[in-house]
Design an enzyme around this catalytic site. Structure first.
Site, PDB file in Angstrom:
ATOM      1  N   LYS A  61       0.836  -1.205   0.000  1.00 22.10           N
ATOM      2  CA  LYS A  61       0.000   0.000   0.000  1.00 22.10           C
ATOM      3  C   LYS A  61       0.870   1.255   0.000  1.00 22.10           C
ATOM      4  O   LYS A  61       0.592   2.215  -0.728  1.00 22.10           O
ATOM      5  CB  LYS A  61      -0.929  -0.008   1.208  1.00 22.10           C
ATOM      6  CG  LYS A  61      -2.011  -1.067   1.118  1.00 22.10           C
ATOM      7  CD  LYS A  61      -2.819  -1.159   2.406  1.00 22.10           C
ATOM      8  CE  LYS A  61      -3.860  -2.260   2.310  1.00 22.10           C
ATOM      9  NZ  LYS A  61      -4.620  -2.423   3.567  1.00 22.10           N
ATOM     10  N   HIS A 110       0.144  -6.673  17.975  1.00 20.83           N
ATOM     11  CA  HIS A 110      -0.928  -7.666  17.905  1.00 20.83           C
ATOM     12  C   HIS A 110      -1.525  -7.872  19.288  1.00 20.83           C
ATOM     13  O   HIS A 110      -0.850  -7.766  20.310  1.00 20.83           O
ATOM     14  CB  HIS A 110      -0.460  -8.996  17.300  1.00 20.83           C
ATOM     15  CG  HIS A 110       0.827  -9.523  17.849  1.00 20.83           C
ATOM     16  ND1 HIS A 110       0.941 -10.111  19.078  1.00 20.83           N
ATOM     17  CD2 HIS A 110       2.053  -9.548  17.309  1.00 20.83           C
ATOM     18  CE1 HIS A 110       2.182 -10.489  19.279  1.00 20.83           C
ATOM     19  NE2 HIS A 110       2.888 -10.144  18.220  1.00 20.83           N
TER      20      HIS A 110
END
Length: 129
Positions: A61, A110
């Protein structure tokens, strides 16, 4: 100068299931990443694999190439001795970064089965340009 910023979020359970499929690990993860993953417990393996996958998508991206830009295994995400993540690029991805004089910054996190990655591509230009 910032060339691009990418962010991605990945479900560790989805990656854990994908790792059971033949060929998935070889398609997505470089040999050095596979070695890293093999040395982890099942829970940490899923979280780390998901974080690495998210980082690869965030890189694509930031580069503006989308999923077809580079082979995912060219975007190896490893860990320094202190645990800090870094990219070890190869093939077309390494050539693309070198040609543009880029530094790749990556941050991972995470929790609760979700992994997040942010990638910043920093372009270095000589003074006066």
């Amino acid at each position: 100068m910032i060339l691009g910023i990418g962010i991605d979020l990945c479900d560790a359970r989805r990656i854990e299931k994908s790792l059971e499929k033949a060929g998935f690990a070889n398609y997505v993860y470089a040999p050095a990443e596979q070695t890293l993953l093999e040395g982890l417990s099942a829970k940490r393996r899923a979280e780390t694999a998901a974080a690495n996958f998210a980082a690869k998508e965030a890189f694509l991206k930031a580069a503006g190439t989308g999923l077809g830009g580079f082979a995912l295994a060219e975007l190896a995400l490893l860990r320094a001795e202190n645990g800090a993540p870094y990219f070890e690029l190869s093939g077309k991805a390494a050539a693309w970064v070198a040609q543009r004089g880029l530094t790749v910054h990556v941050s991972l996190t995470h929790e609760n089965g979700l992994a997040n990655a942010i990638v910043v591509l920093e372009e270095h230009r000589p003074k006066g340009e």
